[in-house]
Scaffold this active site. Sequence first.
Site, PDB file in Angstrom:
ATOM      1  CG  ASN A 161      -1.888  -1.298  -6.406  1.00 32.38           C
ATOM      2  OD1 ASN A 161      -1.300  -0.851  -7.376  1.00 32.38           O
ATOM      3  ND2 ASN A 161      -1.376  -1.240  -5.179  1.00 32.38           N
ATOM      4  NE  ARG A 203      -0.442  -4.832  -3.732  1.00 28.88           N
ATOM      5  CZ  ARG A 203      -0.250  -4.865  -5.050  1.00 28.88           C
ATOM      6  NH1 ARG A 203      -0.670  -5.901  -5.764  1.00 28.88           N
ATOM      7  NH2 ARG A 203       0.363  -3.858  -5.658  1.00 28.88           N
TER       8      ARG A 203
END
Length: 316
Positions: free
Chosen positions: A284, A211
């Site tokens: 995201n 991430r």
Amino acid sequence: MRLLVIADPVVGFKIHKDSTYVMLREAARRGWELWVTQAHDLRVYNGVVEAAAQKLTFTDTQEYKIWFELEPHLQQPLKDFGAVLMRKDPPFDAQYLYATHLLSLAEAQGARVFNPGQTLRDYNEKLAILKHPEFITPTMVTQRAADIRVFLAEHQDVILKPLDGMGGMGIFRITPNDPNVGSIIETLTENETRTVMAQRYLPAIKDGDKRVLLIDGKPVDWCLARIPAAGETRGNLAAGGTGVARPLTPRDREIAETLGPQLAAKGLFLVGLDVIGDNVTEINVTSPTCFQEITAQSGIDVAALFIDALERKLGL
């Protein structure tokens, strides 16, 4: 400065890892007045977008469920807040979509919304990678079983996933010899009535699904590599993965510094890129997380970086 956060109920926050929680903590430390609401508490009244919001103050304890105090709901126009953070978790269903339309209307009335409603609609977290083909693994989007079988025959090892999931939910790895291929395809596509994504399997997942956080177009210098549990394909923390913070690799930085300005130009203030090996697998934008895990292991105060950038954006 008054900050409104649209999120799931604060009583359910897992404060040991919740990113919205540390955003609120950091804003409070700087003297911001905090308000919270839920997406279903948005409304339009006399043409004005309002929220039934509650003022939040922190208590002296950080224990689960008693770290905050909430005042009664008060109807207020979104334009009356200095900033509005949209932090509602997926799924991106019809109700979420309606909320983004209300946010766009509120923006037209003067509200400062992060991430804005239009960008939330434009950047489906799975489909958005197709805007950046230079950084992705071979990918197909379809609801047809025959298409998936052709893709599987070509690439031999494939990941299938729904377009509206989170936390690794509904993700399957399939190979041509899997006796359950037909059943998996039928289940995920709901008998060819639901569109799904197929991607060539990336063996680099063993080293983590990273991430990479972008704040106003700039990458945080460390990412969180989510390592799959033994016998598991998914690295998601919600699926049992282990989070290990690491400095960005040269490839991570290349991806982040290429996409960051492009995404920021679209109005995306906070983005979480999911990177496996050399490839972006998701972008995201709804409620990117991993602030606390990166901070705890790297010493970088991600929440402070976020509020710093937000204050600059607001001209404070």
